[in-house]
Design an enzyme around this catalytic site. Structure first.
Site, short mmCIF file in Angstrom:
data_model
loop_
_atom_site.label_atom_id
_atom_site.label_comp_id
_atom_site.label_asym_id
_atom_site.label_seq_id
_atom_site.Cartn_x
_atom_site.Cartn_y
_atom_site.Cartn_z
N LYS A 2 0.85 -1.20 0.00
CA LYS A 2 0.00 0.00 0.00
C LYS A 2 0.88 1.24 0.00
CE LYS A 2 -1.87 1.56 4.01
NZ LYS A 2 -1.58 2.95 4.32
N ASN A 3 1.90 1.25 0.87
CA ASN A 3 2.68 2.47 1.05
C ASN A 3 3.75 2.68 -0.01
OD1 ASN A 3 1.05 2.99 3.16
ND2 ASN A 3 2.53 2.46 4.75
N ARG A 10 -4.97 10.67 4.21
CA ARG A 10 -3.98 11.73 4.37
C ARG A 10 -2.84 11.60 3.37
NH1 ARG A 10 -2.47 13.10 8.53
NH2 ARG A 10 -0.33 13.49 7.93
N CYS A 57 -4.98 12.37 12.68
CA CYS A 57 -5.66 11.08 12.51
C CYS A 57 -5.57 10.38 13.86
CB CYS A 57 -5.02 10.25 11.40
SG CYS A 57 -3.48 9.52 11.90
N ARG A 112 0.38 14.24 12.97
CA ARG A 112 0.82 14.00 11.57
C ARG A 112 1.05 15.32 10.82
NH1 ARG A 112 -1.02 8.76 10.24
NH2 ARG A 112 0.54 8.75 8.58
N ARG A 139 -8.72 -0.61 4.50
CA ARG A 139 -7.81 0.39 3.92
C ARG A 139 -6.48 -0.24 3.56
NH1 ARG A 139 -7.07 5.74 7.11
NH2 ARG A 139 -5.75 5.91 5.27
#
Ligand code: EPZ
Length: 417
Positions: A7-8, A77, A101, A106, A383
């Site tokens: 994902k990242n 975000r 969050c 953040r 997510r």
């Protein structure tokens, strides 16, 4: 258990397509809510995509909006990653401030500081960052702390800046290395990925690669399933991973009493004996990843004795603690230190997911708990975990998604598991 694309790494790479007008093709794109959000952001900007997972193509020939609106940034975000590429592409960008969050404030001050070093100017108003740059010029970028998306945001601008940029204290995560490899496939000139110093030689333009770019495997998804094997005293093999990205996690599992067999792109975990105590501190890569802290804590709740877990990256990443306590865990929190005293057995209960990795730790604890555990607010899980229930069922877990929880209808979509 097959492991999907990270994902990242997918999120920055998707938005990096903006710096090279044309059609991009990506492979091993995970089927995740956050990826869907990023594709809709690109759509809003004027870049349509085909496919939502597996092989995905994005056409960034035209950019008609240079804005990442609040309704999208609020949901994810990481949309703030549009700032650097839009400034490099259009010279102007309007990105909603992400807001905090569950796990912390953040801030994005380091993103702005780095982009300012390349000649960008910002003003904050109406909850948005308004950025503009006459001429993107290479410069010296020095981060006060290693920031993953900060390094990514500035890097996606530096590749099109005039002249050379030097990044100091850059993040070293494998997802940064993957973004650098992707940018290089477009013609970018970057050296030093994986170290804390990057050298970027700006170029006049970049073009989409011919071949599809395959996203690197998700080391956090991988680590989560390894803990599933460890916490149940089972025998799990994950496939399609880079074991080298998992060293700190494998070390922790070995100390916890697991047997680990490492192959080229597989890792097998077994646990026959008791869970042993482990003291761990989360650190920037290559240290123990904060994204695995909640999952390891679930395992250590069953260790014989006392373990200490120190969270040094985010200021509020112990939201899973009160939920694990509902399952019978014995945990005390002192600031950024959590001390777990192992119990013989966890007992099923209804628990609430609060953020992506916390919800994973609750599922893991539920796998080992006696009786039924119900995890609410699964949208957090969706997510970051693709087909989690199916992947766990395939290795013998008794887990299923059940109907919507009325309490959720008021709040968010999603179901309980
Ligand atoms: C990335 O978040 C990941 N998200 C996070 O994964 C991950 O937990 C985190 O890196 C740390 O590894 C994505 O890549 C999309 P940071 P990021 O900037 O980039 C402070 C998940 O579960 N900081 O590396 O936002 C910050 O407050 C998510 O997949 C500033 O002070 O994290 C934190 O304390 C959760 N100012 C520390 O740096 C800034 O401008 C590291 O944050 C930026 C960061």
């Amino acid at each position: 258990v097959p492991i999907g694309g990270a994902k990242n790494a997918t999120l920055p790479i998707l938005v990096a397509t903006l710096v090279a007008p044309g059609e991009h093709r990506l492979a091993r794109v995970p089927d995740l809510a956050d990826v869907g959000s990023m594709l809709s952001l690109l759509g809003r900007i004027g870049c349509p995509s085909l496919g939502h997972a597996g092989l995905v193509s994005v056409d960034t020939t035209r950019v008609i909006y240079n804005e990442a609106p609040y309704d999208l940034v609020r949901k994810m975000r990481a949309s703030v990653l549009a700032l650097g590429p839009l400034l490099a592409r259009c010279g102007e960008a309007h990105v909603s401030l992400p807001g905090g969050c569950a796990i912390g404030v953040r801030p994005i001050d380091q993103h702005l500081k780095g982009l300012e070093a390349l000649g960008c100017q910002f003003e904050l108003s109406g909850g948005y960052v308004h950025g503009k740059v006459e001429k993107l010029t290479g410069g010296r970028v020095r981060f006060d702390m290693p920031t993953v998306t900060g390094t990514e945001n500035v890097l996606m601008a530096a590749v099109l800046a005039q002249g050379e940029s030097v990044f100091e204290n850059a993040a070293r995560e494998p997802e940064i290395v993957d973004l650098v490899r992707f940018l290089r496939s477009l013609g970018a000139i970057i050296e030093g990925e994986g170290s804390s110093t990057l050298h970027v030689q700006g170029v006049a333009s970049l073009t989409p690669a011919k071949a599809p770019y395959a996203i690197l495997p998700d080391r956090v998804e991988a680590g989560t399933y390894l803990v599933a094997g460890a916490i149940t005293g089972g025998d799990i093999t994950i496939q399609g991973v880079n074991p080298g990205d998992l060293s700190a996690v494998l070390d922790a599992l070995l100390s916890a009493g697991c047997t680990i067999d490492v192959g080229d792109d597989t890792v097998r975990v077994r646990r026959e004996g008791p869970v042993r105590t482990v003291n761990v501190t989360t650190e920037p890569h290559p240290g123990f990843p904060t994204d695995m802290q909640a999952q390891l804590m679930a395992l250590l709740c069953l260790a014989q004795g006392e373990s200490e877990i120190r969270e040094t990256i985010f200021e509020n990443r112990f939201m899973h603690v009160p939920e694990l306590q509902r399952l019978g865990a014995n945990i005390d929190v002192f600031g950024n230190l959590a001390r777990t005293k192992g119990v013989r057995q966890l007992t099923g209960a209804t628990v609430m997911a609060t953020d992506l990795r916390a919800s994973a730790s609750l599922v893991l604890a539920g796998l080992a708990a006696r009786g039924r555990t119900e995890v609410l607010r699964l949208y957090h899980l969706d997510r970051g975990y693709e087909r989690l229930v199916e992947k766990l069922q395939a290795v013998g877990a008794q887990v299923a998604r059940v109907g919507d929880d009325p309490r959720e209808r008021a709040g968010q979509p999603g179901a309980a598991a």
